[in-house]
Scaffold this motif. Sequence first.
Motif, PDB file in Angstrom:
ATOM      1  N   GLY A  21       7.235  -9.147 -19.953  1.00 55.94           N
ATOM      2  CA  GLY A  21       6.620  -8.763 -21.220  1.00 55.94           C
ATOM      3  C   GLY A  21       5.215  -8.210 -21.112  1.00 55.94           C
ATOM      4  O   GLY A  21       4.558  -7.975 -22.136  1.00 55.94           O
ATOM      5  N   ALA A  22       4.728  -7.998 -19.883  1.00 53.66           N
ATOM      6  CA  ALA A  22       3.359  -7.497 -19.695  1.00 53.66           C
ATOM      7  C   ALA A  22       3.379  -5.992 -19.465  1.00 53.66           C
ATOM      8  O   ALA A  22       4.430  -5.394 -19.259  1.00 53.66           O
ATOM      9  CB  ALA A  22       2.706  -8.195 -18.503  1.00 53.66           C
ATOM     10  N   THR A  23       2.201  -5.390 -19.503  1.00 56.63           N
ATOM     11  CA  THR A  23       2.065  -3.976 -19.167  1.00 56.63           C
ATOM     12  C   THR A  23       0.911  -3.808 -18.199  1.00 56.63           C
ATOM     13  O   THR A  23       0.071  -4.712 -18.041  1.00 56.63           O
ATOM     14  CB  THR A  23       1.850  -3.117 -20.425  1.00 56.63           C
ATOM     15  OG1 THR A  23       2.036  -1.732 -20.090  1.00 56.63           O
ATOM     16  CG2 THR A  23       0.457  -3.313 -21.005  1.00 56.63           C
ATOM     17  N   THR A  24       0.879  -2.669 -17.536  1.00 59.28           N
ATOM     18  CA  THR A  24      -0.126  -2.433 -16.494  1.00 59.28           C
ATOM     19  C   THR A  24      -1.537  -2.723 -16.970  1.00 59.28           C
ATOM     20  O   THR A  24      -2.304  -3.446 -16.316  1.00 59.28           O
ATOM     21  CB  THR A  24      -0.028  -0.974 -15.998  1.00 59.28           C
ATOM     22  OG1 THR A  24       1.208  -0.800 -15.309  1.00 59.28           O
ATOM     23  CG2 THR A  24      -1.181  -0.623 -15.076  1.00 59.28           C
TER      24      THR A  24
ATOM     25  N   ARG B 125       0.837  -1.210   0.000  1.00 60.53           N
ATOM     26  CA  ARG B 125       0.000   0.000   0.000  1.00 60.53           C
ATOM     27  C   ARG B 125       0.872   1.260   0.000  1.00 60.53           C
ATOM     28  O   ARG B 125       0.569   2.243  -0.686  1.00 60.53           O
ATOM     29  CB  ARG B 125      -0.935   0.009   1.211  1.00 60.53           C
ATOM     30  CG  ARG B 125      -2.081  -0.982   1.139  1.00 60.53           C
ATOM     31  CD  ARG B 125      -2.982  -0.832   2.361  1.00 60.53           C
ATOM     32  NE  ARG B 125      -4.055  -1.803   2.386  1.00 60.53           N
ATOM     33  CZ  ARG B 125      -5.226  -1.646   1.768  1.00 60.53           C
ATOM     34  NH1 ARG B 125      -5.458  -0.538   1.075  1.00 60.53           N
ATOM     35  NH2 ARG B 125      -6.162  -2.576   1.853  1.00 60.53           N
ATOM     36  N   THR B 126       1.910   1.222   0.785  1.00 66.48           N
ATOM     37  CA  THR B 126       2.819   2.366   0.840  1.00 66.48           C
ATOM     38  C   THR B 126       3.448   2.625  -0.526  1.00 66.48           C
ATOM     39  O   THR B 126       3.582   3.772  -0.978  1.00 66.48           O
ATOM     40  CB  THR B 126       3.915   2.127   1.891  1.00 66.48           C
ATOM     41  OG1 THR B 126       3.301   1.930   3.175  1.00 66.48           O
ATOM     42  CG2 THR B 126       4.875   3.303   1.960  1.00 66.48           C
ATOM     43  N   GLU B 127       3.818   1.563  -1.206  1.00 68.51           N
ATOM     44  CA  GLU B 127       4.449   1.675  -2.523  1.00 68.51           C
ATOM     45  C   GLU B 127       3.459   2.229  -3.554  1.00 68.51           C
ATOM     46  O   GLU B 127       3.833   3.013  -4.427  1.00 68.51           O
ATOM     47  CB  GLU B 127       4.966   0.300  -2.963  1.00 68.51           C
ATOM     48  CG  GLU B 127       5.827   0.317  -4.204  1.00 68.51           C
ATOM     49  CD  GLU B 127       7.160   1.021  -4.021  1.00 68.51           C
ATOM     50  OE1 GLU B 127       7.860   1.232  -5.033  1.00 68.51           O
ATOM     51  OE2 GLU B 127       7.506   1.385  -2.870  1.00 68.51           O
TER      52      GLU B 127
ATOM     53  N   MET C 155       2.106   5.799  -7.250  1.00 71.01           N
ATOM     54  CA  MET C 155       0.823   6.007  -7.947  1.00 71.01           C
ATOM     55  C   MET C 155       0.707   5.059  -9.147  1.00 71.01           C
ATOM     56  O   MET C 155       0.088   5.376 -10.165  1.00 71.01           O
ATOM     57  CB  MET C 155       0.666   7.466  -8.394  1.00 71.01           C
ATOM     58  CG  MET C 155       0.700   8.459  -7.236  1.00 71.01           C
ATOM     59  SD  MET C 155       0.488  10.190  -7.747  1.00 71.01           S
ATOM     60  CE  MET C 155      -1.229  10.180  -8.295  1.00 71.01           C
ATOM     61  N   ALA C 156       1.310   3.881  -9.022  1.00 70.49           N
ATOM     62  CA  ALA C 156       1.287   2.863 -10.085  1.00 70.49           C
ATOM     63  C   ALA C 156       1.023   1.513  -9.433  1.00 70.49           C
ATOM     64  O   ALA C 156       1.964   0.778  -9.099  1.00 70.49           O
ATOM     65  CB  ALA C 156       2.610   2.849 -10.844  1.00 70.49           C
ATOM     66  N   PRO C 157      -0.245   1.143  -9.215  1.00 72.96           N
ATOM     67  CA  PRO C 157      -0.558  -0.042  -8.414  1.00 72.96           C
ATOM     68  C   PRO C 157      -0.045  -1.359  -8.995  1.00 72.96           C
ATOM     69  O   PRO C 157       0.420  -2.217  -8.245  1.00 72.96           O
ATOM     70  CB  PRO C 157      -2.091  -0.039  -8.330  1.00 72.96           C
ATOM     71  CG  PRO C 157      -2.568   0.973  -9.294  1.00 72.96           C
ATOM     72  CD  PRO C 157      -1.463   1.915  -9.560  1.00 72.96           C
ATOM     73  N   VAL C 158      -0.113  -1.557 -10.310  1.00 72.33           N
ATOM     74  CA  VAL C 158       0.380  -2.816 -10.874  1.00 72.33           C
ATOM     75  C   VAL C 158       1.907  -2.894 -10.760  1.00 72.33           C
ATOM     76  O   VAL C 158       2.472  -3.953 -10.473  1.00 72.33           O
ATOM     77  CB  VAL C 158      -0.086  -2.992 -12.332  1.00 72.33           C
ATOM     78  CG1 VAL C 158       0.593  -4.204 -12.986  1.00 72.33           C
ATOM     79  CG2 VAL C 158      -1.600  -3.146 -12.391  1.00 72.33           C
TER      80      VAL C 158
END
Length: 456
Positions: free
Chosen positions: A90-93, A59-61, A66-69
């Motif tokens: 190889g994935a994105t948010t 949660r702190t991170e 401001m980038a949850p994934v």
Amino acid sequence: MLAETQTGYFSDEKRWQSWLDVEAALARVQAEAGVIPDWAAREITAAARLEKLDVMKFRTEIRRTMAPVHALSRSLADACGDAGAWVHWGATTQNVIDAGRLLVLKELQADLKGGFALALHRMAGLAETHAETAMVGRTNRQHALPITFGFKVAGWIDEFLRVGERIEECEQRLFQLRFGGAIGAFQSLGEKGPALSARLAEELGLKSALYEGRAQVDTLIEYISCLAMLGVAVSRIGNDLYVLMQTEIGEVTEDLGHDVVGSSTMPHKVNPKLVVALTSEANLLRAKAASAYAVTPPSHEGDAVTNRELRILVEETSLLALSVTDRLAGILDAVVVETGATNRNLASSSDGTALESVMMRLAPKLGRAAAHDALHAAVTRARTTGEPLDSLILSMPEIEGAIDTAALKQLFDPRRNTGQSAAIARQFAVAGRERAGRLETASGANRNTRASAGLE
């Protein structure tokens, strides 16, 4: 009211676990294809449970970046030891967010089908029980022809069946995985990308999309629109019941028990409760279609503004749909048809509501138009003079000999003039139960699929 398990569909914890499920499935299919090591996939899958992560640190991170994934993939990597180097490969948010949302919606859809089935069972029961309960049918809020209450319910079932068909039919487009990387062209995964995405879709119980870009929003807009059609159907049911409950009609009541209070100042009042909550929520659900069509079109190959609007709309709309089906089943179980009132109201206009049948009896001898005009003249005179309508009809020169007293008396009995109402009510009771059974099977099958895939 919704159960806690239903309102929790879009909690932080549910959302984050869906992302972890996607990350774990991605690792497994990449290991199958030789993209990452088998041991890394096993470690990632084992660690991809929210309870195994440092949620407070996570949660702190999120607040910091401001980038949850991004924060989730870092937390998962930390929990995986050396295997963490292969997390989110190889994935994105947006890939992860969209795939996770589909997993949650599949689960929610199973719950919605269960609610649909229960509502259909209860409508079928009402249609069957009241297949022959005569009442006055109304058009433009005026007495028209006699029907049965079961026939009215059959109309609800008919519309409800189509709503269910639409919601199920859109699944083949809604539950398509788009996992093409940052922009949809598999730059990170290269030639293996499309095959990996197809295998990931299979692993997650989804379909593979032909085009895997991030700017396709039509499927979510369609889903919201289909759910809004549920609001349209239930608004009509709620409005029917609400109007039938008003004092001047009184043909339906809610069985709420003796302790329910209608007013703090008028002791005699027993206000509708369940139907008010049902209709207000159904109207809100119906209005979501307009919001869906007003969503900002995405710019170029992806747009966070559109994504955020759709996320909020999907969550609000699907939870409203669950609540509406739940409330509908509740009120259908509490509805009481007041046969004293239906009989009284039916008798109050029994002469007038019989005239279509009288006209059709006279038509072979007089012609339909001539019969209509003669009866219109008769009913106008009866309203003006107060003379009995049956006597006026029999005394009219143009009608003399075309119908006798016994036949006219029989036609003036509204219970003999409900047409095929009872047969239609029973037909739709059967159709409603059959559809409910199929929905229950589909709902259970989806839960079994999720469990076998390790997503429960």
